[in-house]
Design a protein around this motif. Structure first.
Motif, PDB file in Angstrom:
ATOM      1  N   MET A 220      -5.977  -6.598  -4.337  1.00 23.49           N
ATOM      2  CA  MET A 220      -5.536  -5.481  -3.530  1.00 23.49           C
ATOM      3  C   MET A 220      -4.649  -6.010  -2.413  1.00 23.49           C
ATOM      4  SD  MET A 220      -7.793  -2.600  -1.565  1.00 23.49           S
ATOM      5  CE  MET A 220      -8.542  -2.131  -3.085  1.00 23.49           C
ATOM      6  N   SER A 221      -3.558  -5.348  -2.194  1.00 24.13           N
ATOM      7  CA  SER A 221      -2.606  -5.762  -1.172  1.00 24.13           C
ATOM      8  C   SER A 221      -3.157  -5.488   0.220  1.00 24.13           C
ATOM      9  CB  SER A 221      -1.305  -4.969  -1.365  1.00 24.13           C
ATOM     10  OG  SER A 221      -0.504  -5.038  -0.222  1.00 24.13           O
ATOM     11  N   ALA A 222      -2.723  -6.286   1.172  1.00 27.28           N
ATOM     12  CA  ALA A 222      -3.122  -6.045   2.559  1.00 27.28           C
ATOM     13  C   ALA A 222      -2.567  -4.719   3.050  1.00 27.28           C
ATOM     14  CB  ALA A 222      -2.622  -7.175   3.445  1.00 27.28           C
ATOM     15  N   HIS A 223      -1.564  -4.210   2.356  1.00 27.72           N
ATOM     16  CA  HIS A 223      -0.951  -2.942   2.756  1.00 27.72           C
ATOM     17  C   HIS A 223      -1.509  -1.760   1.979  1.00 27.72           C
ATOM     18  CE1 HIS A 223       1.991  -5.128   5.052  1.00 27.72           C
ATOM     19  NE2 HIS A 223       2.257  -5.872   4.000  1.00 27.72           N
ATOM     20  N   SER A 224      -2.561  -1.955   1.221  1.00 34.06           N
ATOM     21  CA  SER A 224      -3.035  -0.915   0.312  1.00 34.06           C
ATOM     22  C   SER A 224      -3.582   0.309   1.014  1.00 34.06           C
ATOM     23  CB  SER A 224      -4.126  -1.477  -0.596  1.00 34.06           C
ATOM     24  OG  SER A 224      -5.288  -1.725   0.166  1.00 34.06           O
ATOM     25  N   GLY A 225      -3.869   0.226   2.259  1.00 35.41           N
ATOM     26  CA  GLY A 225      -4.392   1.386   2.968  1.00 35.41           C
ATOM     27  C   GLY A 225      -5.891   1.345   3.105  1.00 35.41           C
TER      28      GLY A 225
ATOM     29  N   THR B 262      11.691   1.039  -4.502  1.00 33.66           N
ATOM     30  CA  THR B 262      11.837  -0.422  -4.501  1.00 33.66           C
ATOM     31  C   THR B 262      11.138  -1.033  -3.293  1.00 33.66           C
ATOM     32  OG1 THR B 262      13.912  -0.305  -5.734  1.00 33.66           O
ATOM     33  CG2 THR B 262      13.525  -2.309  -4.452  1.00 33.66           C
ATOM     34  N   ALA B 263      11.330  -0.440  -2.124  1.00 36.21           N
ATOM     35  CA  ALA B 263      10.682  -0.959  -0.912  1.00 36.21           C
ATOM     36  C   ALA B 263       9.158  -0.856  -1.022  1.00 36.21           C
ATOM     37  CB  ALA B 263      11.174  -0.201   0.317  1.00 36.21           C
ATOM     38  N   LEU B 264       8.659   0.251  -1.545  1.00 36.34           N
ATOM     39  CA  LEU B 264       7.211   0.427  -1.692  1.00 36.34           C
ATOM     40  C   LEU B 264       6.634  -0.570  -2.696  1.00 36.34           C
ATOM     41  CD1 LEU B 264       7.017   4.323  -1.675  1.00 36.34           C
ATOM     42  CD2 LEU B 264       6.279   2.766   0.154  1.00 36.34           C
ATOM     43  N   GLU B 265       7.385  -0.828  -3.758  1.00 39.05           N
ATOM     44  CA  GLU B 265       6.935  -1.819  -4.734  1.00 39.05           C
ATOM     45  C   GLU B 265       6.912  -3.210  -4.098  1.00 39.05           C
ATOM     46  OE1 GLU B 265       8.031  -3.408  -9.204  1.00 39.05           O
ATOM     47  OE2 GLU B 265       9.513  -2.234  -8.112  1.00 39.05           O
ATOM     48  N   GLU B 266       7.947  -3.548  -3.344  1.00 39.94           N
ATOM     49  CA  GLU B 266       7.997  -4.855  -2.672  1.00 39.94           C
ATOM     50  C   GLU B 266       6.862  -5.017  -1.664  1.00 39.94           C
ATOM     51  OE1 GLU B 266      11.979  -4.927  -1.111  1.00 39.94           O
ATOM     52  OE2 GLU B 266      12.842  -5.483  -3.055  1.00 39.94           O
ATOM     53  N   GLN B 267       6.423  -3.922  -1.061  1.00 35.21           N
ATOM     54  CA  GLN B 267       5.307  -3.962  -0.116  1.00 35.21           C
ATOM     55  C   GLN B 267       3.955  -3.979  -0.825  1.00 35.21           C
ATOM     56  OE1 GLN B 267       5.267  -4.116   3.424  1.00 35.21           O
ATOM     57  NE2 GLN B 267       7.322  -4.833   2.955  1.00 35.21           N
ATOM     58  N   GLY B 268       3.951  -3.787  -2.141  1.00 35.68           N
ATOM     59  CA  GLY B 268       2.716  -3.885  -2.920  1.00 35.68           C
ATOM     60  C   GLY B 268       1.849  -2.652  -2.925  1.00 35.68           C
ATOM     61  N   VAL B 269       2.395  -1.494  -2.547  1.00 32.26           N
ATOM     62  CA  VAL B 269       1.568  -0.285  -2.513  1.00 32.26           C
ATOM     63  C   VAL B 269       1.762   0.605  -3.740  1.00 32.26           C
ATOM     64  CG1 VAL B 269       1.276  -0.237  -0.010  1.00 32.26           C
ATOM     65  CG2 VAL B 269       3.218   0.951  -1.044  1.00 32.26           C
ATOM     66  N   ILE B 270       2.796   0.328  -4.533  1.00 30.99           N
ATOM     67  CA  ILE B 270       2.949   1.008  -5.814  1.00 30.99           C
ATOM     68  C   ILE B 270       3.265  -0.041  -6.869  1.00 30.99           C
ATOM     69  CG2 ILE B 270       3.688   3.239  -4.857  1.00 30.99           C
ATOM     70  CD1 ILE B 270       6.561   2.513  -5.779  1.00 30.99           C
TER      71      ILE B 270
END
Length: 149
Positions: A1-6, A72-80
Motif C-alpha cells: 500500500m502506498s504512503a499516499h493511499s489515504g 498520469t499524476a495519480l498513477e505516479e503518486q501510487g493512488v490509482i
C-alpha cells in the motif's frame, strides 16, 4: 500500500486523490475536482474517455488532455492503477483495494474482479516447485459467458 493511499491519513477517496495531486504539485481546478469526484465514485475500471464523459455530465469543459494528465499524476503518486487489458484502452482503479485478479468478458468488455485463495496457493506452490518466491503478480482471464444449450 502506498504512503499516499489515504488509509494512513484517514481520508476518503476524494481527499486521497486530491492530496496525491497536491503532492505532485498539480493545482486543483474546478474541472480536476469534478474529475476526482467521479474517479472516487468509480468502482468499475473506467477508461479515460468514460471518466471524461462522467465528469462532463457534472461540469462541462473538461478536456481529455486534462483527464490524461491527471490520471498520469495519480498513477505516479501510487493512488490509482492503470490496467492495459488486451484489446482495450487503459482502464483505471483505486490502488488501495485488496489483492484481486480480473476476468475480462471478451464480448461485453466488462471487467470482473475476483479473488481465489485456491489459485493463490497453487501459484505459490508452482513457483516454489521451480525454486522461486512470488514477488508480485496479476492474473487476467479473458472469458465469454457460457451459452445454455
Amino acid at each position: 500500500m502506498s504512503a499516499h493511499s489515504g488509509q494512513k491519513y484517514g481520508m476518503d477517496r476524494t481527499e486521497t486523490l486530491t492530496h496525491a495531486l497536491r503532492q505532485a504539485g498539480i493545482r486543483i481546478t474546478k474541472q480536476r475536482a469534478a474529475l476526482l469526484a467521479v474517479l472516487a465514485a468509480s468502482d468499475d475500471h473506467p477508461d479515460a474517455v468514460e471518466l471524461q464523459r462522467r465528469a462532463e455530465a457534472q461540469l462541462p469543459g473538461i478536456s481529455l488532455s486534462t483527464v490524461y494528465r491527471t490520471l498520469t499524476a495519480l498513477e505516479e503518486q501510487g493512488v490509482i492503477h492503470r490496467h492495459q487489458f488486451e484489446g482495450t484502452s487503459a482502464r483505471f482503479e483505486h490502488a488501495n483495494a485488496d489483492h484481486h485478479d480480473h476476468m475480462i468478458d471478451v464480448d461485453s468488455g466488462e471487467v470482473v474482479e475476483f479473488c481465489s485463495e485456491r489459485i493463490e496457493r497453487l501459484q505459490a506452490e508452482l513457483a516454489a516447485e521451480l525454486g522461486y518466491d512470488i514477488v508480485n503478480h496479476h492474473m487476467v482471464l479473458y472469458v465469454r459467458k457460457q451459452r445454455l444449450s
